[in-house]
Design an enzyme around this catalytic site. Structure first.
Site, PDB file in Angstrom:
ATOM      1  N   ALA A  22      -3.525   4.917   6.857  1.00 56.24           N
ATOM      2  CA  ALA A  22      -4.058   6.325   6.127  1.00 56.24           C
ATOM      3  C   ALA A  22      -3.957   6.016   5.041  1.00 56.24           C
ATOM      4  CB  ALA A  22      -3.169   7.465   6.943  1.00 56.24           C
ATOM      5  N   ALA A  23      -2.793   5.733   4.482  1.00 55.19           N
ATOM      6  CA  ALA A  23      -2.642   5.522   2.984  1.00 55.19           C
ATOM      7  C   ALA A  23      -4.066   4.650   2.364  1.00 55.19           C
ATOM      8  CB  ALA A  23      -1.488   5.058   2.414  1.00 55.19           C
ATOM      9  N   LYS A  24      -4.150   3.439   3.002  1.00 53.05           N
ATOM     10  CA  LYS A  24      -5.162   2.815   2.385  1.00 53.05           C
ATOM     11  C   LYS A  24      -6.635   3.125   2.646  1.00 53.05           C
ATOM     12  CE  LYS A  24      -2.272  -0.622   1.026  1.00 53.05           C
ATOM     13  NZ  LYS A  24      -2.466  -1.006  -0.496  1.00 53.05           N
ATOM     14  N   TYR A  35       0.619   3.473   6.942  1.00 51.69           N
ATOM     15  CA  TYR A  35      -0.056   2.552   5.838  1.00 51.69           C
ATOM     16  C   TYR A  35      -1.647   2.518   6.063  1.00 51.69           C
ATOM     17  CZ  TYR A  35      -0.881  -2.225   3.861  1.00 51.69           C
ATOM     18  OH  TYR A  35      -1.351  -3.269   3.118  1.00 51.69           O
ATOM     19  N   ASN A  89      -2.322  -2.427  -7.690  1.00 60.18           N
ATOM     20  CA  ASN A  89      -2.101  -3.260  -6.559  1.00 60.18           C
ATOM     21  C   ASN A  89      -0.526  -3.058  -5.860  1.00 60.18           C
ATOM     22  OD1 ASN A  89      -1.555  -6.245  -5.337  1.00 60.18           O
ATOM     23  ND2 ASN A  89       0.230  -5.986  -6.480  1.00 60.18           N
ATOM     24  N   ASP A 106       8.188   2.728 -11.708  1.00 58.91           N
ATOM     25  CA  ASP A 106       7.882   2.952 -10.533  1.00 58.91           C
ATOM     26  C   ASP A 106       6.520   3.842 -10.137  1.00 58.91           C
ATOM     27  OD1 ASP A 106       7.647   4.215  -7.791  1.00 58.91           O
ATOM     28  OD2 ASP A 106       9.869   4.803  -7.605  1.00 58.91           O
ATOM     29  N   GLY A 155       2.604  -3.604  -9.727  1.00 61.32           N
ATOM     30  CA  GLY A 155       3.130  -4.604  -8.733  1.00 61.32           C
ATOM     31  C   GLY A 155       2.896  -5.882  -9.080  1.00 61.32           C
ATOM     32  N   SER A 162      -6.862  -2.453   2.121  1.00 58.34           N
ATOM     33  CA  SER A 162      -6.193  -3.246   3.363  1.00 58.34           C
ATOM     34  C   SER A 162      -7.193  -3.322   4.195  1.00 58.34           C
ATOM     35  CB  SER A 162      -4.790  -2.983   3.820  1.00 58.34           C
ATOM     36  OG  SER A 162      -4.838  -3.253   4.924  1.00 58.34           O
TER      37      SER A 162
HETATM   38  P1  NAP Z   1       4.600  -7.789  -2.124  1.00 57.44           P
HETATM   39  O1  NAP Z   1       4.595  -9.582  -1.996  1.00 57.44           O
HETATM   40  O2  NAP Z   1       5.605  -7.355  -1.081  1.00 57.44           O
HETATM   41  O3  NAP Z   1       4.651  -7.225  -3.336  1.00 57.44           O
HETATM   42  C1  NAP Z   1       4.722  -5.913  -3.506  1.00 57.44           C
HETATM   43  C2  NAP Z   1       4.513  -5.722  -5.085  1.00 57.44           C
HETATM   44  O4  NAP Z   1       4.419  -4.083  -5.206  1.00 57.44           O
HETATM   45  C3  NAP Z   1       5.806  -6.219  -5.682  1.00 57.44           C
HETATM   46  O5  NAP Z   1       5.363  -6.720  -7.019  1.00 57.44           O
HETATM   47  C4  NAP Z   1       6.610  -4.597  -5.918  1.00 57.44           C
HETATM   48  O6  NAP Z   1       7.349  -4.460  -7.136  1.00 57.44           O
HETATM   49  C5  NAP Z   1       5.379  -3.872  -6.222  1.00 57.44           C
HETATM   50  N1  NAP Z   1       5.759  -2.514  -5.835  1.00 57.44           N
HETATM   51  C6  NAP Z   1       6.109  -1.698  -4.528  1.00 57.44           C
HETATM   52  N2  NAP Z   1       6.622  -0.515  -4.825  1.00 57.44           N
HETATM   53  C7  NAP Z   1       6.367  -0.324  -6.038  1.00 57.44           C
HETATM   54  C8  NAP Z   1       6.549   0.853  -6.923  1.00 57.44           C
HETATM   55  N3  NAP Z   1       6.812   2.053  -6.459  1.00 57.44           N
HETATM   56  N4  NAP Z   1       6.396   0.664  -8.346  1.00 57.44           N
HETATM   57  C9  NAP Z   1       5.757  -0.400  -8.875  1.00 57.44           C
HETATM   58  N5  NAP Z   1       5.615  -1.674  -7.909  1.00 57.44           N
HETATM   59  C10 NAP Z   1       5.860  -1.579  -6.742  1.00 57.44           C
HETATM   60  O7  NAP Z   1       3.041  -7.534  -1.409  1.00 57.44           O
HETATM   61  P2  NAP Z   1       1.894  -8.138  -1.601  1.00 57.44           P
HETATM   62  O8  NAP Z   1       1.596  -8.814  -0.242  1.00 57.44           O
HETATM   63  O9  NAP Z   1       1.743  -8.993  -2.781  1.00 57.44           O
HETATM   64  O10 NAP Z   1       0.907  -6.685  -1.638  1.00 57.44           O
HETATM   65  C11 NAP Z   1       0.334  -6.505  -2.730  1.00 57.44           C
HETATM   66  C12 NAP Z   1      -1.017  -5.443  -2.380  1.00 57.44           C
HETATM   67  O11 NAP Z   1      -1.766  -5.883  -1.324  1.00 57.44           O
HETATM   68  C13 NAP Z   1      -0.282  -4.183  -1.456  1.00 57.44           C
HETATM   69  O12 NAP Z   1      -0.807  -3.111  -2.167  1.00 57.44           O
HETATM   70  C14 NAP Z   1      -0.505  -4.536  -0.042  1.00 57.44           C
HETATM   71  O13 NAP Z   1      -0.671  -3.281   0.470  1.00 57.44           O
HETATM   72  C15 NAP Z   1      -1.781  -5.116  -0.128  1.00 57.44           C
HETATM   73  N6  NAP Z   1      -2.131  -5.757   0.862  1.00 57.44           N
HETATM   74  C16 NAP Z   1      -1.324  -6.903   1.450  1.00 57.44           C
HETATM   75  C17 NAP Z   1      -1.500  -7.999   2.546  1.00 57.44           C
HETATM   76  C18 NAP Z   1      -1.023  -8.950   2.876  1.00 57.44           C
HETATM   77  O14 NAP Z   1      -1.342  -9.251   3.955  1.00 57.44           O
HETATM   78  N7  NAP Z   1       0.027  -9.505   2.249  1.00 57.44           N
HETATM   79  C19 NAP Z   1      -2.821  -7.475   3.329  1.00 57.44           C
HETATM   80  C20 NAP Z   1      -3.639  -6.219   2.806  1.00 57.44           C
HETATM   81  C21 NAP Z   1      -3.335  -5.716   1.681  1.00 57.44           C
HETATM   82  P3  NAP Z   1       8.940  -4.720  -7.217  1.00 57.44           P
HETATM   83  O15 NAP Z   1       9.085  -5.688  -6.364  1.00 57.44           O
HETATM   84  O16 NAP Z   1       9.131  -5.069  -8.739  1.00 57.44           O
HETATM   85  O17 NAP Z   1       9.513  -3.293  -6.755  1.00 57.44           O
END
Ligand code: NAP
Length: 243
Positions: free
Chosen positions: A153-155, A151, A86, A59, A8, A138
């Site tokens: 539960a998964a984390k 969400y 990620n 994916d 991701g 998270s």
């Molecule tokens: P984001 O901007 O929405 O980006 C999500 C990324 O995950 C994208 O690059 C997307 O790729 C990829 N992705 C989603 N489903 C996928 C799949 N099935 N296979 C491969 N790639 C996939 O989110 P983010 O905020 O950067 O989040 C990144 C991580 O941090 C996540 O695990 C999220 O739960 C965690 N997190 C985020 C926050 C926050 O506040 N932002 C807080 C806590 C934890 P494509 O677009 O190419 O599909």
């Protein structure tokens, strides 16, 4: 030069993490699923700066695609020395409105993907008796988020997987850790209004909202040689929201 696979990495935290590893001299493997243009743009940006990067589509919630991705990595550069799990999705819903599909999609994208990628990455790391795995959890996986039960539960599962795998792989020279972000400004939180962000910042001891770079720096640290005595840990990157 280490090969660093970031799942991701087309957007948000993953993209910033890829940038930082590349700047540190690693070969970054930018995994994406839907955002091909973003992934290729990032890869070009890094390559034109003389840094080492490639993209790979998969994916990560689909085990066959994960196997194929690792087979391609093996062919191109031998294997991943560092794995950053990620990729993730979020969804806000009342618990009673969560459907079977919502639940299954959340668990397979945010938790099963970590299992598939670790399983595929480990044989190479075990052969080398060296490796770093960093999982992006998270704060909701630690303390639970209202209207984000699936969400959370998964984390929480990611945190449990991290701790158990760290115990199993320690003698193989492999560390397994989590970062646990708080509120970070990315597409994932784009549903929040400025007022929401202001209120969340007020609740945060640092008085700020996190950036992808805040999380990327913690990930790069946990992947560094100097962090070899740290394993099975959950490093909160939340401005003290969770202490
Ligand atoms: P984001 O901007 O929405 O980006 C999500 C990324 O995950 C994208 O690059 C997307 O790729 C990829 N992705 C989603 N489903 C996928 C799949 N099935 N296979 C491969 N790639 C996939 O989110 P983010 O905020 O950067 O989040 C990144 C991580 O941090 C996540 O695990 C999220 O739960 C965690 N997190 C985020 C926050 C926050 O506040 N932002 C807080 C806590 C934890 P494509 O677009 O190419 O599909």
């Amino acid at each position: 030069m280490r090969n660093v696979l970031i799942t991701g990495a087309s957007r948000g935290i993953g993209a910033e993490t890829a940038r930082l590893f590349a700047l540190n001299g690693d070969n970054v493997i930018i995994n994406y699923c839907r955002s091909q243009t973003d992934a290729e743009k990032l890869c070009n940006e890094l390559q034109t700066s003389g840094l080492s990067a490639m993209t790979i589509k998969a994916d990560v919630s689909a085990p066959a695609q994960v196997s194929e991705m690792f087979a391609q990595i093996e062919k191109t550069c031998g294997g991943a020395d560092v794995l950053v799990n990620n990729a993730g999705i979020a969804q806000t819903k009342l618990f009673t409105d969560i459907t079977d599909n919502d639940w299954a999609r959340m668990i397979k994208t945010n938790l099963s993907s970590v299992f598939y990628c670790c399983r595929a990455a480990l044989p190479y790391m075990i052969r080398k008796q060296n490796g770093r795995i960093i999982n992006v959890a998270s704060m909701w996986g630690q303390v639970g988020g209202s209207c984000e039960v699936h969400y959370s539960a998964a984390k929480a599962g990611v945190i449990g997987l991290t701790k158990a795998l760290a115990k199993e792989e320690g003698l193989s020279g492999i560390t397994v850790n989590c970062v646990s972000p708080g509120v970070i400004r990315t597409d994932m939180t784009s549903n929040l209004s400025d007022d929401d962000f202001r209120a969340l910042a007020e609740e945060t001891p640092t008085g700020t909202i996190g950036t992808p770079a805040d999380v990327a720096r913690a990930i790069v640290y946990l992947a560094s040689e100097g962090s070899g005595f740290i394993t099975g840990q959950v490093l909160s990157v939340s401005g003290g929201f969770v202490v």
